[in-house]
Motif scaffolding. Structure first.
Motif, PDB file in Angstrom:
ATOM      1  N   ARG A 186     -25.581  47.749  43.743  1.00 57.01           N
ATOM      2  CA  ARG A 186     -26.438  46.727  43.147  1.00 57.01           C
ATOM      3  C   ARG A 186     -27.448  47.278  42.142  1.00 57.01           C
ATOM      4  NH1 ARG A 186     -25.648  45.531  48.396  1.00 57.01           N
ATOM      5  NH2 ARG A 186     -24.459  43.636  48.776  1.00 57.01           N
ATOM      6  N   LYS A 187     -28.005  48.434  42.420  1.00 57.72           N
ATOM      7  CA  LYS A 187     -29.019  48.994  41.520  1.00 57.72           C
ATOM      8  C   LYS A 187     -28.427  49.326  40.158  1.00 57.72           C
ATOM      9  CE  LYS A 187     -31.732  50.885  45.304  1.00 57.72           C
ATOM     10  NZ  LYS A 187     -32.051  52.097  46.052  1.00 57.72           N
ATOM     11  N   ILE A 188     -27.286  49.973  40.145  1.00 59.79           N
ATOM     12  CA  ILE A 188     -26.645  50.304  38.870  1.00 59.79           C
ATOM     13  C   ILE A 188     -26.221  49.016  38.165  1.00 59.79           C
ATOM     14  CG2 ILE A 188     -24.714  51.505  37.774  1.00 59.79           C
ATOM     15  CD1 ILE A 188     -24.665  53.394  40.176  1.00 59.79           C
ATOM     16  N   GLY A 189     -25.648  48.078  38.922  1.00 54.10           N
ATOM     17  CA  GLY A 189     -25.214  46.805  38.347  1.00 54.10           C
ATOM     18  C   GLY A 189     -26.354  46.035  37.702  1.00 54.10           C
ATOM     19  N   THR A 190     -27.495  46.028  38.351  1.00 50.29           N
ATOM     20  CA  THR A 190     -28.664  45.333  37.806  1.00 50.29           C
ATOM     21  C   THR A 190     -29.145  45.999  36.521  1.00 50.29           C
ATOM     22  OG1 THR A 190     -29.305  44.659  40.027  1.00 50.29           O
ATOM     23  CG2 THR A 190     -31.015  44.570  38.333  1.00 50.29           C
ATOM     24  N   SER A 191     -29.148  47.314  36.501  1.00 50.00           N
ATOM     25  CA  SER A 191     -29.550  48.042  35.288  1.00 50.00           C
ATOM     26  C   SER A 191     -28.608  47.733  34.127  1.00 50.00           C
ATOM     27  CB  SER A 191     -29.560  49.546  35.545  1.00 50.00           C
ATOM     28  OG  SER A 191     -30.468  49.859  36.568  1.00 50.00           O
ATOM     29  N   LEU A 192     -27.315  47.686  34.420  1.00 55.47           N
ATOM     30  CA  LEU A 192     -26.345  47.372  33.374  1.00 55.47           C
ATOM     31  C   LEU A 192     -26.505  45.940  32.866  1.00 55.47           C
ATOM     32  CD1 LEU A 192     -23.094  49.110  34.693  1.00 55.47           C
ATOM     33  CD2 LEU A 192     -24.585  49.843  32.826  1.00 55.47           C
ATOM     34  N   ALA A 193     -26.920  45.025  33.749  1.00 53.34           N
ATOM     35  CA  ALA A 193     -27.105  43.625  33.353  1.00 53.34           C
ATOM     36  C   ALA A 193     -28.170  43.492  32.266  1.00 53.34           C
ATOM     37  CB  ALA A 193     -27.485  42.782  34.571  1.00 53.34           C
ATOM     38  N   ILE A 194     -29.204  44.291  32.341  1.00 51.18           N
ATOM     39  CA  ILE A 194     -30.273  44.236  31.339  1.00 51.18           C
ATOM     40  C   ILE A 194     -29.723  44.644  29.972  1.00 51.18           C
ATOM     41  CG2 ILE A 194     -32.466  45.284  30.619  1.00 51.18           C
ATOM     42  CD1 ILE A 194     -33.068  45.547  33.703  1.00 51.18           C
ATOM     43  N   ILE A 195     -28.963  45.725  29.943  1.00 50.17           N
ATOM     44  CA  ILE A 195     -28.374  46.195  28.682  1.00 50.17           C
ATOM     45  C   ILE A 195     -27.370  45.175  28.159  1.00 50.17           C
ATOM     46  CG2 ILE A 195     -26.999  48.025  27.616  1.00 50.17           C
ATOM     47  CD1 ILE A 195     -28.170  49.884  29.867  1.00 50.17           C
ATOM     48  N   GLU A 196     -26.546  44.654  29.067  1.00 49.81           N
ATOM     49  CA  GLU A 196     -25.510  43.685  28.687  1.00 49.81           C
ATOM     50  C   GLU A 196     -26.120  42.449  28.032  1.00 49.81           C
ATOM     51  OE1 GLU A 196     -22.183  40.784  30.785  1.00 49.81           O
ATOM     52  OE2 GLU A 196     -23.554  41.957  32.033  1.00 49.81           O
ATOM     53  N   ILE A 197     -27.127  41.862  28.635  1.00 56.32           N
ATOM     54  CA  ILE A 197     -27.693  40.622  28.100  1.00 56.32           C
ATOM     55  C   ILE A 197     -28.440  40.883  26.796  1.00 56.32           C
ATOM     56  CG2 ILE A 197     -29.894  40.557  29.333  1.00 56.32           C
ATOM     57  CD1 ILE A 197     -27.517  37.601  28.698  1.00 56.32           C
ATOM     58  N   PHE A 198     -29.067  42.046  26.670  1.00 52.55           N
ATOM     59  CA  PHE A 198     -29.734  42.416  25.424  1.00 52.55           C
ATOM     60  C   PHE A 198     -28.717  42.441  24.282  1.00 52.55           C
ATOM     61  CE2 PHE A 198     -31.161  45.720  22.443  1.00 52.55           C
ATOM     62  CZ  PHE A 198     -32.406  45.225  22.098  1.00 52.55           C
ATOM     63  N   LEU A 199     -27.582  43.103  24.508  1.00 53.50           N
ATOM     64  CA  LEU A 199     -26.541  43.144  23.487  1.00 53.50           C
ATOM     65  C   LEU A 199     -25.979  41.751  23.202  1.00 53.50           C
ATOM     66  CD1 LEU A 199     -24.565  46.355  24.493  1.00 53.50           C
ATOM     67  CD2 LEU A 199     -25.763  45.963  22.347  1.00 53.50           C
ATOM     68  N   TRP A 200     -25.747  40.983  24.249  1.00 53.38           N
ATOM     69  CA  TRP A 200     -25.164  39.657  24.077  1.00 53.38           C
ATOM     70  C   TRP A 200     -26.042  38.769  23.205  1.00 53.38           C
ATOM     71  CZ3 TRP A 200     -26.725  34.695  25.197  1.00 53.38           C
ATOM     72  CH2 TRP A 200     -25.753  33.710  25.009  1.00 53.38           C
ATOM     73  N   VAL A 201     -27.344  38.765  23.466  1.00 57.81           N
ATOM     74  CA  VAL A 201     -28.255  37.912  22.701  1.00 57.81           C
ATOM     75  C   VAL A 201     -28.162  38.225  21.206  1.00 57.81           C
ATOM     76  CG1 VAL A 201     -30.719  37.496  22.225  1.00 57.81           C
ATOM     77  CG2 VAL A 201     -29.865  37.439  24.572  1.00 57.81           C
ATOM     78  N   PHE A 202     -28.186  39.496  20.847  1.00 58.59           N
ATOM     79  CA  PHE A 202     -28.182  39.847  19.433  1.00 58.59           C
ATOM     80  C   PHE A 202     -26.819  39.661  18.778  1.00 58.59           C
ATOM     81  CE2 PHE A 202     -32.059  41.878  20.910  1.00 58.59           C
ATOM     82  CZ  PHE A 202     -32.940  41.402  19.956  1.00 58.59           C
ATOM     83  N   VAL A 203     -25.754  40.020  19.482  1.00 59.34           N
ATOM     84  CA  VAL A 203     -24.416  39.873  18.895  1.00 59.34           C
ATOM     85  C   VAL A 203     -24.046  38.397  18.793  1.00 59.34           C
ATOM     86  CG1 VAL A 203     -21.965  40.377  19.205  1.00 59.34           C
ATOM     87  CG2 VAL A 203     -23.659  42.140  19.689  1.00 59.34           C
ATOM     88  N   ALA A 204     -24.242  37.643  19.864  1.00 62.19           N
ATOM     89  CA  ALA A 204     -23.877  36.227  19.851  1.00 62.19           C
ATOM     90  C   ALA A 204     -24.697  35.457  18.816  1.00 62.19           C
ATOM     91  CB  ALA A 204     -24.063  35.617  21.238  1.00 62.19           C
ATOM     92  N   SER A 205     -25.993  35.729  18.720  1.00 63.00           N
ATOM     93  CA  SER A 205     -26.817  35.005  17.739  1.00 63.00           C
ATOM     94  C   SER A 205     -26.388  35.338  16.316  1.00 63.00           C
ATOM     95  CB  SER A 205     -28.303  35.302  17.945  1.00 63.00           C
ATOM     96  OG  SER A 205     -28.586  36.653  17.660  1.00 63.00           O
ATOM     97  N   SER A 206     -25.999  36.564  16.062  1.00 67.90           N
ATOM     98  CA  SER A 206     -25.521  36.952  14.740  1.00 67.90           C
ATOM     99  C   SER A 206     -24.249  36.192  14.374  1.00 67.90           C
ATOM    100  CB  SER A 206     -25.250  38.456  14.710  1.00 67.90           C
ATOM    101  OG  SER A 206     -24.497  38.810  13.581  1.00 67.90           O
TER     102      SER A 206
END
Length: 187
Positions: A43-63
């Motif tokens: 869970r700890k690693i998964g949660t850390s990856l979720a932060i990076i994932e959503i950060f990338l998603w917001v910028f790529v999807a909005s572009s």
């Protein structure tokens, strides 16, 4: 009409389309890893990856969303990046091999002690059970191991008894037993 089609394909620079494609591969690979890790209890690693994932998603999807009407190729690049990301994420997970497996081996009674000794010498915990096969007595060996070490265990078994029956199952919950403590990973 042909000129409009060519313009639609070339309105966005290739470098921007490539950036969308690569960023989407990275984002989806991280998402694939996150889902697999959380389902296996990391869970700890998964949660850390979720932060990076959503950060990338917001910028790529909005572009892509902001410019899709002017450049549909952004949507195409985004789509292919998504598909490639699923594939790349599964390859990464396969290489990292998170999780535990139970390897069950049925072998001849005569060879079972040799196999168990070699496995134990290599750091695997082995439980042996007496069993009856179709024609004679057998021994079942049960080996609990980290998934990344499963290939090593199978190689040891086959080096002694090539025709041994070997079944490997991923497991999610284990209580007690022996596993090499140095091999536990970030749980």
């Amino acid at each position: 009409m042909w000129n409009n089609f060519v313009e639609m394909l070339t309105i966005t620079p290739i470098s921007e389309l490539l950036l969308i494609f690569i960023a989407k591969i990275i984002e989806v690979s991280i998402g694939t890893m996150r889902i697999i890790l959380i389902s296996k209890g990391y869970r700890k690693i998964g949660t850390s990856l979720a932060i990076i994932e959503i950060f990338l998603w917001v910028f790529v999807a909005s572009s892509v969303i902001n410019g899709i009407s002017e450049s549909p190729m952004k949507g195409v690049s985004y789509s292919f990046g998504f598909a490639a990301g699923v594939y790349v994420g599964s390859l990464i997970e396969q290489k990292l091999a998170f999780g535990k497996v139970m390897i069950q081996t049925i072998t001849s009674k005569a060879l079972s002690n040799d196999i168990a000794s070699l496995l134990r010498a290599s750091g695997f915990g082995v439980t042996t059970l007496q069993a009856m096969g179709k024609d004679d007595e057998k021994t079942m060996l049960m080996i609990y191991a980290n998934r990344r070490d499963a290939g090593k265990a199978v190689h040891i078994i086959k080096s002694v008894h090539e025709a041994a029956v070997i079944v490997s199952n991923e497991i999610s919950n284990v209580s007690g037993g022996y596993i090499n403590p140095m091999k536990k990973l970030l749980k």
